[in-house]
Design a protein around this motif. Structure first.
Motif, PDB file in Angstrom:
ATOM      1  N   CYS A 106      29.487  40.689  29.225  1.00 52.09           N
ATOM      2  CA  CYS A 106      30.210  39.468  29.572  1.00 52.09           C
ATOM      3  C   CYS A 106      31.673  39.743  29.897  1.00 52.09           C
ATOM      4  CB  CYS A 106      30.125  38.457  28.439  1.00 52.09           C
ATOM      5  SG  CYS A 106      28.463  37.851  28.158  1.00 52.09           S
ATOM      6  N   ALA A 107      32.204  40.862  29.418  1.00 53.78           N
ATOM      7  CA  ALA A 107      33.605  41.181  29.667  1.00 53.78           C
ATOM      8  C   ALA A 107      33.867  41.440  31.149  1.00 53.78           C
ATOM      9  CB  ALA A 107      34.026  42.385  28.838  1.00 53.78           C
ATOM     10  N   ALA A 108      32.859  41.843  31.891  1.00 49.64           N
ATOM     11  CA  ALA A 108      33.026  42.134  33.319  1.00 49.64           C
ATOM     12  C   ALA A 108      32.905  40.886  34.187  1.00 49.64           C
ATOM     13  CB  ALA A 108      31.990  43.152  33.759  1.00 49.64           C
ATOM     14  N   VAL A 109      32.398  39.805  33.641  1.00 47.16           N
ATOM     15  CA  VAL A 109      32.174  38.591  34.429  1.00 47.16           C
ATOM     16  C   VAL A 109      33.482  38.032  34.980  1.00 47.16           C
ATOM     17  CG1 VAL A 109      31.414  36.183  34.271  1.00 47.16           C
ATOM     18  CG2 VAL A 109      30.030  37.998  33.284  1.00 47.16           C
ATOM     19  N   SER A 110      34.541  38.072  34.198  1.00 50.23           N
ATOM     20  CA  SER A 110      35.815  37.516  34.652  1.00 50.23           C
ATOM     21  C   SER A 110      36.333  38.235  35.888  1.00 50.23           C
ATOM     22  CB  SER A 110      36.851  37.603  33.538  1.00 50.23           C
ATOM     23  OG  SER A 110      36.460  36.814  32.454  1.00 50.23           O
ATOM     24  N   GLY A 111      36.219  39.550  35.927  1.00 50.00           N
ATOM     25  CA  GLY A 111      36.643  40.296  37.110  1.00 50.00           C
ATOM     26  C   GLY A 111      35.783  39.980  38.312  1.00 50.00           C
ATOM     27  N   GLY A 112      34.512  39.717  38.085  1.00 48.83           N
ATOM     28  CA  GLY A 112      33.604  39.370  39.172  1.00 48.83           C
ATOM     29  C   GLY A 112      33.890  38.023  39.798  1.00 48.83           C
ATOM     30  N   THR A 113      34.611  37.159  39.093  1.00 49.36           N
ATOM     31  CA  THR A 113      34.919  35.843  39.657  1.00 49.36           C
ATOM     32  C   THR A 113      35.860  35.957  40.850  1.00 49.36           C
ATOM     33  OG1 THR A 113      36.747  35.478  38.096  1.00 49.36           O
ATOM     34  CG2 THR A 113      34.560  34.643  37.461  1.00 49.36           C
ATOM     35  N   VAL A 114      36.661  37.015  40.903  1.00 49.83           N
ATOM     36  CA  VAL A 114      37.550  37.212  42.048  1.00 49.83           C
ATOM     37  C   VAL A 114      36.720  37.520  43.301  1.00 49.83           C
ATOM     38  CG1 VAL A 114      39.446  38.600  42.950  1.00 49.83           C
ATOM     39  CG2 VAL A 114      39.421  37.963  40.539  1.00 49.83           C
ATOM     40  N   LEU A 115      35.708  38.354  43.147  1.00 47.72           N
ATOM     41  CA  LEU A 115      34.811  38.631  44.272  1.00 47.72           C
ATOM     42  C   LEU A 115      33.996  37.405  44.659  1.00 47.72           C
ATOM     43  CD1 LEU A 115      33.542  42.181  43.251  1.00 47.72           C
ATOM     44  CD2 LEU A 115      35.257  41.582  44.972  1.00 47.72           C
TER      45      LEU A 115
END
Length: 155
Positions: A106-115
């Protein structure tokens, strides 16, 4: 990036009235950490925002006379929020990369929101109707990244 949050009952030297010092001297079961924004993260966020704005504009059809100023301004807000979201992955002074990145998927989800925001803007070029959901997505990522409590990673 994060510091332990200690409540009054478990703070060193603080005791609850009527409770012995031995009863409150045990280890804390869950380590709750809060976000700390330092100069390092703000500089990284400011450095990333222009590149993200360029990426979003290119994904949304590029710079043209048909591009409305409101659309570009909205994309600038999306870029700033996205830059702050990505800057939250930069470790604070004295913190390890592992603790900053997080230990769960889940920690990677926030970075994926930019994409995801770039993808949304690309679905309807020069349309405010898709820039607003892109803003909502990156705001979700920033809120998730900054408001969630995380335990320290097991080493």
């Amino acid at each position: 990036m994060t510091e332990p949050l200690v409540d009054a009952a478990t703070a060193p030297g603080r005791h609850l009235p009527g409770v012995s010092a031995d009863a409150t001297a045990g280890p804390v079961a869950v380590q709750v950490r809060r976000q700390v924004w330092g100069r390092r993260r703000l500089v990284v966020g400011a450095a990333l925002a222009p590149g993200l704005l360029w990426l979003l504009v290119q994904a949304g059809g590029g710079w043209t006379p048909a591009a409305m100023p409101g659309w570009v301004a909205l994309l600038a807000v999306v870029a700033v929020v996205g830059g702050l979201t990505l800057a939250s992955y930069v470790p604070a002074r004295g913190e390890s990369w592992r603790d900053t990145l997080g230990c769960s998927p889940c920690a990677a989800v926030s970075g994926g929101t930019v994409l995801a925001a770039a993808f949304l803007v690309g679905q309807a070029p020069h349309q405010v109707g898709m820039a607003l959901p892109a803003l909502a997505v990156v705001l979700f990522g920033l809120v998730q990244r900054t408001s969630s409590t995380r335990d320290a990673c097991v080493r």
